[in-house]
Structures are given as structure tokens and as C-alpha cells.
Write a protein that holds these residues in place. Structure first.
Motif, PDB file in Angstrom:
ATOM      1  N   MET A  62       7.773  -4.898  -1.413  1.00 24.19           N
ATOM      2  CA  MET A  62       6.850  -4.416  -0.389  1.00 24.19           C
ATOM      3  C   MET A  62       6.432  -2.974  -0.666  1.00 24.19           C
ATOM      4  N   GLU A  63       7.370  -2.173  -1.194  1.00 18.64           N
ATOM      5  CA  GLU A  63       7.030  -0.795  -1.513  1.00 18.64           C
ATOM      6  C   GLU A  63       5.997  -0.744  -2.635  1.00 18.64           C
ATOM      7  N   ARG A  64       6.187  -1.587  -3.670  1.00 19.10           N
ATOM      8  CA  ARG A  64       5.200  -1.663  -4.740  1.00 19.10           C
ATOM      9  C   ARG A  64       3.848  -2.123  -4.206  1.00 19.10           C
ATOM     10  N   TYR A  65       3.905  -3.086  -3.288  1.00 23.14           N
ATOM     11  CA  TYR A  65       2.666  -3.593  -2.692  1.00 23.14           C
ATOM     12  C   TYR A  65       1.951  -2.499  -1.901  1.00 23.14           C
ATOM     13  N   ARG A  66       2.733  -1.741  -1.091  1.00 23.90           N
ATOM     14  CA  ARG A  66       2.127  -0.665  -0.291  1.00 23.90           C
ATOM     15  C   ARG A  66       1.530   0.413  -1.178  1.00 23.90           C
ATOM     16  N   ARG A  67       2.257   0.755  -2.264  1.00 28.83           N
ATOM     17  CA  ARG A  67       1.735   1.776  -3.171  1.00 28.83           C
ATOM     18  C   ARG A  67       0.445   1.317  -3.832  1.00 28.83           C
ATOM     19  N   LYS A  68       0.447   0.061  -4.295  1.00 30.10           N
ATOM     20  CA  LYS A  68      -0.763  -0.472  -4.926  1.00 30.10           C
ATOM     21  C   LYS A  68      -1.914  -0.526  -3.929  1.00 30.10           C
ATOM     22  N   LYS A  69      -1.594  -0.942  -2.704  1.00 29.46           N
ATOM     23  CA  LYS A  69      -2.627  -1.018  -1.675  1.00 29.46           C
ATOM     24  C   LYS A  69      -3.179   0.367  -1.366  1.00 29.46           C
ATOM     25  N   ASN A  70      -2.283   1.359  -1.228  1.00 26.97           N
ATOM     26  CA  ASN A  70      -2.734   2.726  -0.963  1.00 26.97           C
ATOM     27  C   ASN A  70      -3.566   3.266  -2.116  1.00 26.97           C
ATOM     28  N   LYS A  71      -3.112   2.959  -3.356  1.00 26.78           N
ATOM     29  CA  LYS A  71      -3.857   3.421  -4.528  1.00 26.78           C
ATOM     30  C   LYS A  71      -5.244   2.795  -4.565  1.00 26.78           C
ATOM     31  N   ASP A  72      -5.301   1.485  -4.294  1.00 23.71           N
ATOM     32  CA  ASP A  72      -6.594   0.793  -4.287  1.00 23.71           C
ATOM     33  C   ASP A  72      -7.496   1.346  -3.190  1.00 23.71           C
ATOM     34  N   GLU A  73      -6.907   1.601  -2.007  1.00 25.95           N
ATOM     35  CA  GLU A  73      -7.699   2.141  -0.902  1.00 25.95           C
ATOM     36  C   GLU A  73      -8.200   3.545  -1.223  1.00 25.95           C
TER      37      GLU A  73
END
Length: 382
Positions: A62-73
Motif C-alpha cells: 500500500m505504501e508503494r501504491y500511495r507513493r506511485k499514486k502521489n508521484k503520478d498525481e
């Protein structure tokens, strides 16, 4: 990451049926002779360990997902911001030229910007985030409001060169300060700030001190870098004066504060003046110490420079003598070699002369002897 895993669920051993309990005992290798309470305790420990391990893996995913999501955003926002900035500057070539200069750090250290609207101001502020040439920025008289406050806050967080910021004669209100206060508190470069003629204590045409309270508690009470603030005609009332005087009790850096054309009570003004005077005295003492320290450091630097200059001069003179001695030695050796060569040549020449003379003498002797012999022969014949 197309599909996220389900969050692990903690299993309860005491909720299992007898068949499930036996099955889990076999799976975990728990002896069958264990009592039921002990079995449940052991099973629960196994369940908890398994749950914690699964939860750890889930948290990492989930942390990797949140980081990727934040990076994409963030990437999407950056792309969108670039597009919006280009669109905003399309019809304002002068502002576009200024933005290019800001990006290239080719502006003057003191920059006054007029004629901004919300869109062009955002584009300009985005360019200023990485600028290092502007020391003093004047954005006054641009009719700016809460819409650009967040962009100014981002500028204050990311720019590490700007030392003074003038936001006077705009429409920044209480909500604007809510955005600006945390950024101002985190900024460790700014020394001068002006909010002159801004309705800082109003929101939707009503009195709202929440933004000013945030400015006082997070910025004015804690800043160690800001030296001067202009709050002339900012709608400060008696309560705002109390908040201001209270926050300045904990401040030692502000030495200049313009509070003209506000409705602050005389008592608070007196307290503020006392605190400012104390800060000025502290500042003067610090400046005096800094001046003395600078003089001492300069004197030490001058002494070291003079010592180095003297040492360099002595080394230069010694080197000059050494070089000249080497030149003289080289010349002496060359002259000696030349003289030896001359003497050798002269010796050879004299030897050649002697040999030539000896050869000539021998030739004469041989000729005389030959003549004598010839004469003797002639005499005998007669």
C-alpha cells in the motif's frame, strides 16, 4: 498496480469449529494431546504471527501504491500547470518574457512586477520557485487575492534566495493567511514582509481573525529571520492588537513594524513598542558584536595576508638568488668547457705546428743529405 490486495483479517482461534481446530492443529504441527485451552492459545499465537506478517507485506504494498499514486498525481499536476501557464502567457508576451528571464536567472536582484492577473501570476510564481537572481520581489498593486495564496506559499517553501516580499495593496484576506502562515513559518530566508493595505482580518465581508491568529502564533511568535513587517491599514482591531502583542512577547528578531491606520488599542501599541525596542537593543548588540568579530576576523585575515605576502616575497627573493646562482653556475661550467675546448684545440694546433716544422726540418735535412750524397758521387766520378 492494477489490482490491490485485500487487507488481511485477524483470525480468532476461539471462534473455530472443532473440525477447523483439528485441521489447523495438523497444519501447524500442534500435538493432539494438548489441552483445548493450550491449543487455542498456541493457535491464536500462530494466527497473530501470520496476521502480522501479512499486515507488514500489505502495508509495504500500500505504501508503494500511495507513493506511485502521489508521484503520478504530482506529474499530472506539473504537466497541467505547464499547460495552464503556457495558455495564460499566450496573450501576455511581456509577462512571458519576464517569466523566461526568471527561469534563466537573468533578472535584476530587485524585481517589481505589475499588470498580473490570477493566471499570469500563477505562471510567474511557478517560475520563481527555482529562481536565484531575485532578492527583493514586489507584487503590490496587482489586485491579487486568495486564489494565488497557495502558489505564493509554495514559492516561499521552495525559493531560497528571496529575502523581501511586498504583497501590499492587494486583496489578501483571512483565508489567504491560512495558506501563507505555515509557509512563512518554514521559510528561513525572508527578512522583510509587507501586507500593507490588505484586508487580513476579513472573510466574505465579515471580521475573521483566524488567519491573523495563525500568522501571529506560527510566524511572528517563532520567526528568527524576519526583521521588518508592514501591516499598515490591514484592518487590525483591538483583538488583533492583543494577538499581535502576545505573539511578539516571544519574538526577538522583528525590529520594524508598521501598524499605522489600524484600530489597535493604545495599551497593546505600548506593549508592542516596548518589545520592539528590546528587540532593537538586542539587534544592535548583536550587530555590534558581529561588527567587532568582523573587524577581528578581518584583522586576522590581513595579518595572515601580510605574513603570506612577506613569506612569498622572501621565497621569491630566495628563488631569484637560487635561479641566478644556477645561471651563473651554468655559465661558469659553459665557460670552463669552452676554455677547455679552446685549450685543447690550441694544444692540438701547436702540436700540429711542431709536427709540421719537424717534418719541414726533416725534409730539408733529407734534401741536404741527398744533395751531399749526389755531390760526393760526382766528385768520385771526376
Amino acid at each position: 498496480m492494477d489490482q490491490l490486495p485485500e487487507e488481511p483479517r485477524r483470525r480468532e482461534a476461539n471462534l473455530l469449529s472443532i473440525e477447523d481446530t483439528r485441521s489447523e492443529m495438523v497444519r501447524y504441527g500442534i500435538p493432539a494431546h494438548e489441552s483445548v485451552p493450550n491449543t487455542l492459545v498456541i493457535l491464536q499465537k500462530k494466527f497473530d504471527d501470520e496476521y502480522n506478517a501479512q499486515l507488514s507485506v500489505y502495508a509495504k504494498i500500500m505504501e508503494r501504491y500511495r507513493r506511485k499514486k502521489n508521484k503520478d498525481e504530482m506529474t499530472a499536476r506539473a504537466v497541467k500547470a505547464v499547460e495552464n501557464d503556457a495558455l495564460a502567457l499566450k496573450n501576455y508576451p511581456k509577462i512571458g518574457t519576464l517569466v523566461d528571464q526568471v527561469k534563466n536567472n537573468s533578472t535584476n536582484s530587485e524585481l517589481v512586477v505589475r499588470g498580473l492577473n490570477e493566471a499570469t501570476c500563477k505562471a510567474f510564481l511557478h517560475a520563481m520557485e527555482t529562481n536565484s537572481s531575485v532578492i527583493a520581489l514586489d507584487l503590490s498593486n496587482n489586485d491579487l487575492d486568495e486564489a494565488v495564496a497557495d502558489d505564493i506559499a509554495t514559492l516561499l517553501k521552495r525559493n531560497h534566495a528571496m529575502q523581501t516580499l511586498d504583497l501590499g495593496s492587494n486583496r489578501f484576506n483571512s483565508a489567504s493567511l491560512i495558506h501563507l502562515a505555515p509557509a512563512l513559518a518554514s521559510n528561513k530566508v525572508l527578512t522583510g514582509l509587507s501586507f500593507e493595505c490588505n484586508p487580513l482580518t476579513t472573510q466574505n465581508n465579515t471580521v475573521d481573525l483566524s488567519g491573523f491568529e495563525s500568522l501571529c502564533s506560527t510566524v511572528l511568535a517563532n520567526t528568527t529571520t524576519i526583521r521588518s513587517i508592514n501591516l499598515f491599514r490591514c484592518g487590525l482591531n483591538v483583538e488583533a492588537g492583543r494577538l499581535l502583542s502576545k505573539s511578539l512577547l516571544f519574538n526577538e528578531s522583528i525590529i520594524a513594524l508598521d501598524l499605522g491606520c489600524n484600530a489597535i488599542a493604545d495599551k497593546e501599541l505600548e506593549m508592542i513598542n516596548i518589545q520592539l525596542e528590546e528587540n532593537r537593543q538586542v539587534h544592535d548588540r548583536m550587530q555590534s558584536k558581529l561588527f567587532t568579530m568582523k573587524k577581528q576576523v578581518q584583522a586576522q585575515a590581513d595579518a595572515k595576508y601580510e605574513e603570506k605576502r612577506k613569506h612569498d616575497k622572501e621565497e621569491a627573493i630566495a628563488k631569484w638568488h637560487d635561479d641566478n646562482a644556477k645561471i651563473r653556475q651554468t655559465q661558469y661550467e659553459a665557460d670552463a668547457a669552452t676554455e677547455a675546448q679552446r685549450k685543447l684545440e690550441e694544444c692540438i694546433r701547436m702540436q700540429n705546428i711542431v709536427l709540421e716544422k719537424e717534418a719541414a726540418r726533416k725534409l730539408r735535412d733529407d734534401e741536404a743529405k741527398a744533395k751531399a750524397e749526389a755531390k760526393a758521387k760526382n766528385s768520385k766520378k771526376k
